[in-house]
Scaffold this motif. Structure first.
Motif, PDB file in Angstrom:
ATOM      1  N   MET A  61       6.201  21.546 -12.322  1.00  0.00           N
ATOM      2  CA  MET A  61       6.099  22.990 -12.497  1.00  0.00           C
ATOM      3  C   MET A  61       4.697  23.338 -12.965  1.00  0.00           C
ATOM      4  O   MET A  61       4.173  22.751 -13.906  1.00  0.00           O
ATOM      5  N   THR A  62       4.062  24.282 -12.302  1.00  0.00           N
ATOM      6  CA  THR A  62       2.722  24.728 -12.660  1.00  0.00           C
ATOM      7  C   THR A  62       2.813  26.007 -13.462  1.00  0.00           C
ATOM      8  O   THR A  62       3.561  26.914 -13.126  1.00  0.00           O
ATOM      9  N   SER A  63       2.022  26.078 -14.525  1.00  0.00           N
ATOM     10  CA  SER A  63       2.024  27.244 -15.389  1.00  0.00           C
ATOM     11  C   SER A  63       0.617  27.747 -15.589  1.00  0.00           C
ATOM     12  O   SER A  63      -0.361  27.014 -15.456  1.00  0.00           O
ATOM     13  N   THR A  64       0.546  29.012 -15.930  1.00  0.00           N
ATOM     14  CA  THR A  64      -0.692  29.620 -16.397  1.00  0.00           C
ATOM     15  C   THR A  64      -0.587  29.797 -17.904  1.00  0.00           C
ATOM     16  O   THR A  64       0.492  30.083 -18.425  1.00  0.00           O
ATOM     17  N   PHE A  65      -1.693  29.605 -18.613  1.00  0.00           N
ATOM     18  CA  PHE A  65      -1.705  29.760 -20.059  1.00  0.00           C
ATOM     19  C   PHE A  65      -2.621  30.911 -20.442  1.00  0.00           C
ATOM     20  O   PHE A  65      -3.758  30.986 -19.994  1.00  0.00           O
ATOM     21  N   ILE A  66      -2.096  31.813 -21.244  1.00  0.00           N
ATOM     22  CA  ILE A  66      -2.881  32.924 -21.780  1.00  0.00           C
ATOM     23  C   ILE A  66      -3.313  32.551 -23.190  1.00  0.00           C
ATOM     24  O   ILE A  66      -2.495  32.192 -24.032  1.00  0.00           O
ATOM     25  N   HIS A  67      -4.618  32.617 -23.441  1.00  0.00           N
ATOM     26  CA  HIS A  67      -5.188  32.280 -24.738  1.00  0.00           C
ATOM     27  C   HIS A  67      -5.679  33.562 -25.411  1.00  0.00           C
ATOM     28  O   HIS A  67      -6.433  34.335 -24.816  1.00  0.00           O
ATOM     29  N   TRP A  68      -5.257  33.742 -26.654  1.00  0.00           N
ATOM     30  CA  TRP A  68      -5.688  34.915 -27.428  1.00  0.00           C
ATOM     31  C   TRP A  68      -6.073  34.434 -28.813  1.00  0.00           C
ATOM     32  O   TRP A  68      -5.257  33.864 -29.534  1.00  0.00           O
ATOM     33  N   SER A  69      -7.320  34.652 -29.182  1.00  0.00           N
ATOM     34  CA  SER A  69      -7.829  34.165 -30.466  1.00  0.00           C
ATOM     35  C   SER A  69      -8.590  35.276 -31.171  1.00  0.00           C
ATOM     36  O   SER A  69      -9.822  35.330 -31.123  1.00  0.00           O
ATOM     37  N   PRO A  70      -7.874  36.175 -31.842  1.00  0.00           N
ATOM     38  CA  PRO A  70      -8.540  37.284 -32.533  1.00  0.00           C
ATOM     39  C   PRO A  70      -9.051  36.880 -33.919  1.00  0.00           C
ATOM     40  O   PRO A  70      -8.662  37.435 -34.938  1.00  0.00           O
ATOM     41  N   GLY A  71      -9.888  35.858 -33.953  1.00  0.00           N
ATOM     42  CA  GLY A  71     -10.510  35.492 -35.214  1.00  0.00           C
ATOM     43  C   GLY A  71      -9.818  34.348 -35.915  1.00  0.00           C
ATOM     44  O   GLY A  71     -10.071  33.179 -35.619  1.00  0.00           O
ATOM     45  N   ALA A  72      -8.909  34.661 -36.842  1.00  0.00           N
ATOM     46  CA  ALA A  72      -8.364  33.644 -37.734  1.00  0.00           C
ATOM     47  C   ALA A  72      -7.094  32.979 -37.209  1.00  0.00           C
ATOM     48  O   ALA A  72      -6.564  32.095 -37.865  1.00  0.00           O
ATOM     49  N   LEU A  73      -6.589  33.386 -36.060  1.00  0.00           N
ATOM     50  CA  LEU A  73      -5.411  32.729 -35.501  1.00  0.00           C
ATOM     51  C   LEU A  73      -5.613  32.510 -34.016  1.00  0.00           C
ATOM     52  O   LEU A  73      -6.511  33.090 -33.391  1.00  0.00           O
ATOM     53  N   SER A  74      -4.772  31.654 -33.463  1.00  0.00           N
ATOM     54  CA  SER A  74      -4.837  31.368 -32.037  1.00  0.00           C
ATOM     55  C   SER A  74      -3.421  31.332 -31.474  1.00  0.00           C
ATOM     56  O   SER A  74      -2.541  30.675 -32.030  1.00  0.00           O
ATOM     57  N   LEU A  75      -3.223  32.057 -30.384  1.00  0.00           N
ATOM     58  CA  LEU A  75      -1.931  32.158 -29.724  1.00  0.00           C
ATOM     59  C   LEU A  75      -2.103  31.734 -28.272  1.00  0.00           C
ATOM     60  O   LEU A  75      -3.019  32.193 -27.587  1.00  0.00           O
ATOM     61  N   VAL A  76      -1.230  30.849 -27.822  1.00  0.00           N
ATOM     62  CA  VAL A  76      -1.204  30.441 -26.420  1.00  0.00           C
ATOM     63  C   VAL A  76       0.176  30.764 -25.863  1.00  0.00           C
ATOM     64  O   VAL A  76       1.196  30.342 -26.420  1.00  0.00           O
ATOM     65  N   VAL A  77       0.210  31.534 -24.790  1.00  0.00           N
ATOM     66  CA  VAL A  77       1.459  31.899 -24.135  1.00  0.00           C
ATOM     67  C   VAL A  77       1.490  31.252 -22.759  1.00  0.00           C
ATOM     68  O   VAL A  77       0.568  31.424 -21.954  1.00  0.00           O
ATOM     69  N   GLU A  78       2.540  30.497 -22.498  1.00  0.00           N
ATOM     70  CA  GLU A  78       2.734  29.852 -21.204  1.00  0.00           C
ATOM     71  C   GLU A  78       3.483  30.807 -20.283  1.00  0.00           C
ATOM     72  O   GLU A  78       4.467  31.428 -20.686  1.00  0.00           O
ATOM     73  N   THR A  79       3.013  30.937 -19.047  1.00  0.00           N
ATOM     74  CA  THR A  79       3.639  31.858 -18.094  1.00  0.00           C
ATOM     75  C   THR A  79       4.006  31.102 -16.820  1.00  0.00           C
ATOM     76  O   THR A  79       3.304  31.156 -15.808  1.00  0.00           O
ATOM     77  N   PRO A  80       5.131  30.384 -16.826  1.00  0.00           N
ATOM     78  CA  PRO A  80       5.540  29.646 -15.628  1.00  0.00           C
ATOM     79  C   PRO A  80       5.909  30.601 -14.496  1.00  0.00           C
ATOM     80  O   PRO A  80       6.315  31.747 -14.727  1.00  0.00           O
ATOM     81  N   ALA A  81       5.808  30.099 -13.276  1.00  0.00           N
ATOM     82  CA  ALA A  81       6.184  30.910 -12.122  1.00  0.00           C
ATOM     83  C   ALA A  81       7.691  31.047 -11.994  1.00  0.00           C
ATOM     84  O   ALA A  81       8.190  32.048 -11.468  1.00  0.00           O
ATOM     85  N   ASP A  82       8.449  30.060 -12.479  1.00  0.00           N
ATOM     86  CA  ASP A  82       9.897  30.055 -12.272  1.00  0.00           C
ATOM     87  C   ASP A  82      10.680  30.061 -13.582  1.00  0.00           C
ATOM     88  O   ASP A  82      11.815  29.607 -13.641  1.00  0.00           O
ATOM     89  N   ALA A  83      10.077  30.578 -14.639  1.00  0.00           N
ATOM     90  CA  ALA A  83      10.734  30.660 -15.941  1.00  0.00           C
ATOM     91  C   ALA A  83      10.083  31.785 -16.740  1.00  0.00           C
ATOM     92  O   ALA A  83       8.974  32.232 -16.410  1.00  0.00           O
ATOM     93  N   PRO A  84      10.745  32.264 -17.775  1.00  0.00           N
ATOM     94  CA  PRO A  84      10.134  33.332 -18.569  1.00  0.00           C
ATOM     95  C   PRO A  84       8.927  32.843 -19.365  1.00  0.00           C
ATOM     96  O   PRO A  84       8.801  31.648 -19.660  1.00  0.00           O
ATOM     97  N   ALA A  85       8.060  33.759 -19.705  1.00  0.00           N
ATOM     98  CA  ALA A  85       6.921  33.438 -20.565  1.00  0.00           C
ATOM     99  C   ALA A  85       7.430  32.987 -21.928  1.00  0.00           C
ATOM    100  O   ALA A  85       8.505  33.387 -22.381  1.00  0.00           O
TER     101      ALA A  85
END
Length: 747
Positions: A1-25
């Motif tokens: 399964m191939t996924s896209t990862f969204i990276h958000w780093s607003p300074g003091a924290l880091s969030l990575v959200v996985e967005t698979p094509a065949d499953a929920p984020a």
């Protein structure tokens, strides 16, 4: 399964959200920007939505495995430095959800909620919408997954190439089986029970312990379990059973999340076991729900619903680090209020004093004594509107009593407060109307909370429905009259009864009507604050039964309890900064004539541990007693600026209700304050481990009380330990620790 990862780093924290094509984020990793290493495959969807006619994809009583939540698919995202929005859609129902994350630079926390829109052709009945859902606490993303070409700029126009989502193969559970800790006992849940006069009683629950979640070998069974560890509060006392704050922590790695539900009504969170790792858990946080609170709402095509907001803080330093990050988040979220910026000292005539029975004769000498001690505001508490002696079921009109204030009326008393150099305040319980009040028949029936066509009655009171313009207009008239005609500059806003599930007027279910009322209440407060920026508003609900950051982001301080036993109050005062800002924690100090010096010092340290909130018959005390109180007031006025910048910590852990030794620390960049209470019967020697100060050359002095027996505090810099010797309790001290070089500069 191939996924896209969204990276958000607003300074003091880091969030990575996985967005698979065949499953929920889903959240793949969430932690501090400095923490390590890679995101792992997770099963818990980013959003859970329970709808009538769809239900769960796996039969259970929890809020994971919802059918709509499992069918959501990623459709796009937008991000800036301060906000991330992730969109998903369920093609079967047409339900579209947007997860919103907002963060301030430099704070390891974010505020999040879910927006739901019905883009389909049929109405849908929502029964639960998560505000935050994730597996916890995931490994933190210092290093990203192997990156490949970014998403199309059309999907994320605000992202720079370095911040763009990147693609990489998603890891399977077999390839990366490790959860937050290898030992099943690593993960703990921390929550606090609350009750009238017993607020903030924290406990630590091992998630594989007797009160946690059983290991059923879900991998063998091929699907998740069906049980949850649930914490929920009903009706409008948002902290009446549990405080709306929780912590999940990995005791091995130190990774921790803390969260607070920013809602002035019903809420729920649950911790669920997940099968993608031996020690994997999901946290799902919601506002009111169908099963718990009789809440549901019908969403017609094109209509939207927004869930209640939640703040989440992250740390690599355990629960205390997560609460510290949440403290910074609270300060960033507060509405500025110039009248309270200096934390003026409030004297209130209620606790262990007039107790709701004020008269001119009783008040005038008390006003003079409060002014002499250094009070800056004087609040007349309950009873000022009562002529009959039984005011509980007659409130609502809020006209001053003539019998209690016969010569010159209430105006004379308020003028006396001003002449003494203080600002006058009044107690008000605006949301209720007594069953004997004239207002009960003057307002239209629709202005009251009702069910099945009958008004809700609790403890001889009706409750206003602030969705109705007549209810809001009545309260606006009351507040404006007391401010403009009587010169009130302080209101203690109390709330002593709750309406149960809510109201079914203009609502699918009572919980929907109550949520509408909750939100109308906040809108009403915003209007009052806009009109009266020079008035201070205290949040109170039978003490602290409604201490949440929907209200505390607006109102200036919080009464932390109605507890009248100064010994028991120590645990409440010490725990309060886990739930609210230290400068908002209005801890009652109510010294009494005849107390010993140590007992007076004990009750004054209760107040100095946060926002000193003074009461007591000062006019009946001797000079020795008054001197101890005056000394505490002067300390409060000297350190209140530091309290407003401080971060709390607990050298011996969050207090137990019956602990002999209770300690709260308040740390600023320059100084550290320690409020220490000893409730044991015998003298003792105690040692505190202060790891943050280890290796520092410090001078320790007793900030309060300087006039009583010294506890001989000794600082061992090499070990990072403070030793002191209290006598028989109850006794308390406020210590201050300063770097020696800083002290020399001050001298």
């Amino acid at each position: 399964m191939t996924s896209t990862f969204i990276h958000w780093s607003p300074g003091a924290l880091s969030l990575v959200v996985e967005t698979p094509a065949d499953a929920p984020a889903r959240i793949a990793a969430l932690g501090t920007a400095a923490a390590g290493p890679d995101p792992q495959h997770r099963l818990q969807p980013l959003v859970e939505v329970l709808t009538l006619g769809e239900g769960h994809s796996l039969s259970n009583l929890r809020f994971s495995n919802t059918a709509v939540g499992n069918r959501l698919r990623y459709t796009g995202s937008d991000q800036t430095d301060g906000e991330l929005r992730i969109r998903q859609r369920d093609p079967q129902t047409g339900i579209e959800v947007t997860s919103v994350f907002q963060a301030e630079a430099g704070i390891a926390a974010f505020r999040t909620w879910t927006e739901v829109e019905n883009t389909g052709t049929a109405s849908r009945i929502l029964q639960m919408v998560s505000s935050f859902a994730a597996e916890s606490p995931a490994e933190s993303p210092a290093e990203s997954p192997a990156e490949s070409p970014a998403e199309s700029p059309a999907e994320s126009p605000a992202e720079s190439p370095a911040e763009s989502p990147a693609e990489s193969p998603a890891e399977s559970p077999a390839e990366n089986p490790a959860g937050p800790g290898d030992d099943p006992a690593d993960m703990v849940l921390m929550r606090a029970r609350a009750d009238w006069c017993a607020e903030g009683r924290w406990v630590t629950i091992p998630l594989r312990g007797a009160d946690g979640l059983a290991d059923i070998n879900s991998v063998l069974h091929g699907h998740d379990g069906r049980g949850s560890h649930v914490t929920a509060v009903k009706s409008t006392w948002s902290s009446g059973e549990f405080v709306p704050v929780g912590v999940l922590a990995d005791t091995r790695t130190g990774r921790a999340w803390a969260w607070q539900i920013e809602h002035n009504g019903a809420w729920r969170w649950e911790v669920d076991g997940r099968r993608d790792a031996p020690d994997a858990y999901a946290l799902i946080v919601t506002g009111p729900t169908d099963g718990d609170h009789q809440w549901a709402t019908r969403l017609a095509p094109g209509e939207r619903f927004v869930s209640v907001p939640v703040s989440v803080a992250v740390s690599d330093e355990g629960y205390q680090g997560a609460i510290a990050a949440l403290t910074h988040q609270r300060r960033a979220s507060r509405r500025p209020h110039a009248a309270d910026a200096g934390l003026p000292l409030i004297f209130n005539d209620y606790m262990n004093t007039l107790m709701g029975d004020p008269t001119t004769e009783r008040l005038l000498p008390l006003i003079d004594a409060a002014a002499a001690i250094g009070a800056e505001y004087f609040c007349i508490d309950a009873g000022w509107y009562d002529d009959g002696g039984h005011w509980w079921d007659s409130v609502g009109e809020w006209e001053p009593s003539t019998g209690r204030f016969p010569d010159g009326g209430l105006r004379k008393v308020l003028d006396h407060i001003r002449a003494a150099g203080m600002q006058p305040g009044l107690w008000l319980e605006p949301e209720v109307v007594g069953v004997r009040s004239p207002i009960a028949d003057k307002l239209p029936p629709e202005a009251f909370l009702s069910r099945h066509g009958e008004r809700v009655v609790e403890h001889s009171r009706y409750l206003l429905d602030l969705r109705h313009p007549a209810a809001r207009a009545h309260l606006d008239e009351v507040v404006d009259r007391l401010v403009n005609d009587y010169g009130a500059r302080y209101f203690k806003l109390d709330y002593n009864v709750t309406p149960g599930p809510g109201t079914d007027r203009d609502a699918l279910q009572p919980g929907e009507g109550l949520l509408g009322h909750n939100r109308a209440h906040l809108e009403w407060l915003d209007g009052v604050l806009d009109r009266h920026p020079d008035v201070i508003f205290e949040n109170c609900a039978s003490g602290a039964m409604r201490a949440d950051y929907a209200l505390l982001s607006r109102l200036q301080l919080q009464s932390t309890s109605d507890q009248q036993d100064f010994r028991l109050y120590a645990a409440i005062a010490a725990a309060a900064p886990a739930t609210m800002l230290p400068e908002q924690a209005g801890n009652w100090a109510y010294p009494e004539a005849g107390q010993s010096d140590e007992e007076i010092a004990f009750t004054m340290v209760n107040g100095l541990a946060g926002r000193l909130y003074l009461s007591g018959y000062l006019n009946q005390m001797g000079e020795r007693e008054v001197g101890l109180i005056r000394d505490a007031v002067q300390v409060h006025q000297r350190i209140r600026g530091d309290v407003a910048r401080s971060v709390p910590f607990w050298p011996v852990g969050l207090p137990g209700w019956e602990d002999d030794l209770v300690v709260l620390g308040l740390r600023t960049p320059e100084s550290t304050y320690l409020a220490v209470w000893w409730r044991g019967d015998a003298p003792t020697v105690k040692t505190l481990d202060l790891t943050h100060e280890k290796g520092s050359a410090l001078v320790v002095r007793t900030e309060y009380p300087e006039s009583l027996t010294d506890w001989d505090p000794q600082w061992d810099a090499q070990a990072g330990r403070l030793t002191f010797s209290p006598g028989a309790g109850p006794a308390a001290r406020l210590f201050r620790l300063d770097p020696i070089s800083d002290l020399e500069n001050q001298l």
